[in-house]
Design a protein around this motif. Structure first.
Motif, PDB file in Angstrom:
ATOM      1  N   LEU A   1      -9.076  -0.918   6.537  1.00 23.12           N
ATOM      2  CA  LEU A   1     -10.016  -2.148   6.849  1.00 23.12           C
ATOM      3  C   LEU A   1      -9.436  -3.429   7.135  1.00 23.12           C
ATOM      4  O   LEU A   1      -9.553  -4.348   8.016  1.00 23.12           O
ATOM      5  N   ALA A   2      -8.420  -3.480   6.196  1.00 21.12           N
ATOM      6  CA  ALA A   2      -7.658  -5.044   6.183  1.00 21.12           C
ATOM      7  C   ALA A   2      -6.584  -4.840   7.325  1.00 21.12           C
ATOM      8  O   ALA A   2      -6.498  -5.837   8.054  1.00 21.12           O
ATOM      9  N   LEU A   3      -6.266  -3.794   7.719  1.00 23.26           N
ATOM     10  CA  LEU A   3      -5.357  -3.716   9.012  1.00 23.26           C
ATOM     11  C   LEU A   3      -6.191  -4.023  10.249  1.00 23.26           C
ATOM     12  O   LEU A   3      -5.716  -4.628  11.299  1.00 23.26           O
TER      13      LEU A   3
ATOM     14  N   ALA B   1       0.703  -1.073   0.041  1.00 27.79           N
ATOM     15  CA  ALA B   1       0.043  -0.008   0.038  1.00 27.79           C
ATOM     16  C   ALA B   1       0.889   1.153   0.091  1.00 27.79           C
ATOM     17  O   ALA B   1       0.640   2.249  -0.693  1.00 27.79           O
ATOM     18  N   ALA B   2       1.913   1.217   0.951  1.00 32.36           N
ATOM     19  CA  ALA B   2       2.722   2.399   0.936  1.00 32.36           C
ATOM     20  C   ALA B   2       3.411   2.650  -0.544  1.00 32.36           C
ATOM     21  O   ALA B   2       3.509   3.873  -0.945  1.00 32.36           O
ATOM     22  N   ILE B   3       3.609   1.691  -1.157  1.00 30.96           N
ATOM     23  CA  ILE B   3       4.489   1.971  -2.352  1.00 30.96           C
ATOM     24  C   ILE B   3       3.457   2.389  -3.551  1.00 30.96           C
ATOM     25  O   ILE B   3       3.588   3.230  -4.040  1.00 30.96           O
ATOM     26  N   VAL B   4       2.243   1.710  -3.542  1.00 31.62           N
ATOM     27  CA  VAL B   4       1.378   2.077  -4.552  1.00 31.62           C
ATOM     28  C   VAL B   4       0.706   3.608  -4.241  1.00 31.62           C
ATOM     29  O   VAL B   4       0.443   4.100  -5.167  1.00 31.62           O
TER      30      VAL B   4
ATOM     31  N   GLY C   1      -0.124   2.007  10.096  1.00 36.43           N
ATOM     32  CA  GLY C   1      -0.277   1.723   8.730  1.00 36.43           C
ATOM     33  C   GLY C   1      -0.591   3.109   8.058  1.00 36.43           C
ATOM     34  O   GLY C   1      -0.249   3.438   7.109  1.00 36.43           O
ATOM     35  N   GLY C   2      -1.488   4.009   8.883  1.00 29.77           N
ATOM     36  CA  GLY C   2      -1.996   5.321   8.499  1.00 29.77           C
ATOM     37  C   GLY C   2      -0.857   6.319   8.204  1.00 29.77           C
ATOM     38  O   GLY C   2      -0.653   7.128   7.424  1.00 29.77           O
ATOM     39  N   LEU C   3       0.246   6.166   9.106  1.00 28.03           N
ATOM     40  CA  LEU C   3       1.710   6.540   9.257  1.00 28.03           C
ATOM     41  C   LEU C   3       2.412   6.452   8.023  1.00 28.03           C
ATOM     42  O   LEU C   3       2.763   7.485   7.357  1.00 28.03           O
ATOM     43  N   ALA C   4       2.596   5.282   7.510  1.00 27.08           N
ATOM     44  CA  ALA C   4       3.210   4.727   6.544  1.00 27.08           C
ATOM     45  C   ALA C   4       2.493   5.373   5.245  1.00 27.08           C
ATOM     46  O   ALA C   4       3.312   5.883   4.243  1.00 27.08           O
ATOM     47  N   LEU C   5       1.391   5.334   5.139  1.00 24.16           N
ATOM     48  CA  LEU C   5       0.631   5.944   3.913  1.00 24.16           C
ATOM     49  C   LEU C   5       0.776   7.431   3.772  1.00 24.16           C
ATOM     50  O   LEU C   5       0.782   7.881   2.640  1.00 24.16           O
ATOM     51  N   ALA C   6       0.714   8.011   4.884  1.00 26.40           N
ATOM     52  CA  ALA C   6       0.635   9.418   4.824  1.00 26.40           C
ATOM     53  C   ALA C   6       1.975  10.032   4.297  1.00 26.40           C
ATOM     54  O   ALA C   6       1.935  10.730   3.329  1.00 26.40           O
TER      55      ALA C   6
END
Length: 188
Positions: free
Chosen positions: A140-142, A40-43, A168-173
């Motif tokens: 949702l998956a996390l 997710a972080a990469i995409v 996960g939220g931090l990584a995505l942001a």
């Protein structure tokens, strides 16, 4: 996801000792979470750079395969070292020794299962919805993997879910912000 982790933990040979199950559980939960967050972080980072669908597909596919292999190798090496220590402590091999192959396969399989979710989400969503849809699917998956891991391990579900969502939220942001900054500035 719970049934996948349960199958990995209680797979063939249900007489495995508790530590062996704990290794497989840890490998499965870690693999699923890492697959979800890493891919997710990469995409999201690539999509943040306003890259086309092809670039997101290539980056996401590479992350999915590379990550699964990396997770399997890491688990194999780690659990092999644990097994070697167990054998040294007990004076030889035993049926209760940790199983590096089981941990490696659990980790790789869980990584692929988790990682395919954000890849499919980012590819199916279009335009400006691509990143928000992917973030929603990932969160949702996390939450599901955090809850499943806590239930299987007998831990508090709320803490596990919060922990996975924050990380996960931090990584995505962060990756989206980097992608957006590099995409708007013309890159390096």
């Amino acid at each position: 996801m719970t049934s996948l982790l349960t199958a990995l933990v209680h797979g063939p040979g249900s007489n495995d000792r508790v530590a062996g199950r704990a290794n497989t559980l840890r490998a499965g939960v870690l693999g699923a979470n890492d697959g979800i967050v890493s891919v997710a972080a990469i995409v999201v980072g690539v999509a943040g750079a306003s890259a086309g669908t092809h670039a997101v597909l290539v980056a996401g596919s590479a992350a999915l395969i590379g990550g699964a292999v990396s997770m399997a190798l890491g688990e194999y090496v780690s659990v092999s070292s644990q097994r070697d220590s167990e054998r040294a402590a007990h004076g030889g091999a035993s049926a209760d020794d940790a199983n590096p192959w089981r941990a490696a396969l659990a980790s790789a399989g869980a990584f692929l299962t988790g990682g395919v979710l954000p890849l499919v989400a980012v590819l199916l969503a279009t335009g400006g919805a691509r990143v928000p849809v992917t973030v929603l699917v990932v969160m949702l998956a996390l939450a599901a993997t955090g809850a499943a891991g806590a239930r299987l391990g007998g831990a508090a579900v709320g803490r596990a879910v919060i922990r996975t969502l924050v990380g996960g939220g931090l990584a995505l942001a962060l990756t989206w912000a980097i992608g957006a900054a590099l995409g708007t500035s013309g890159g390096i």
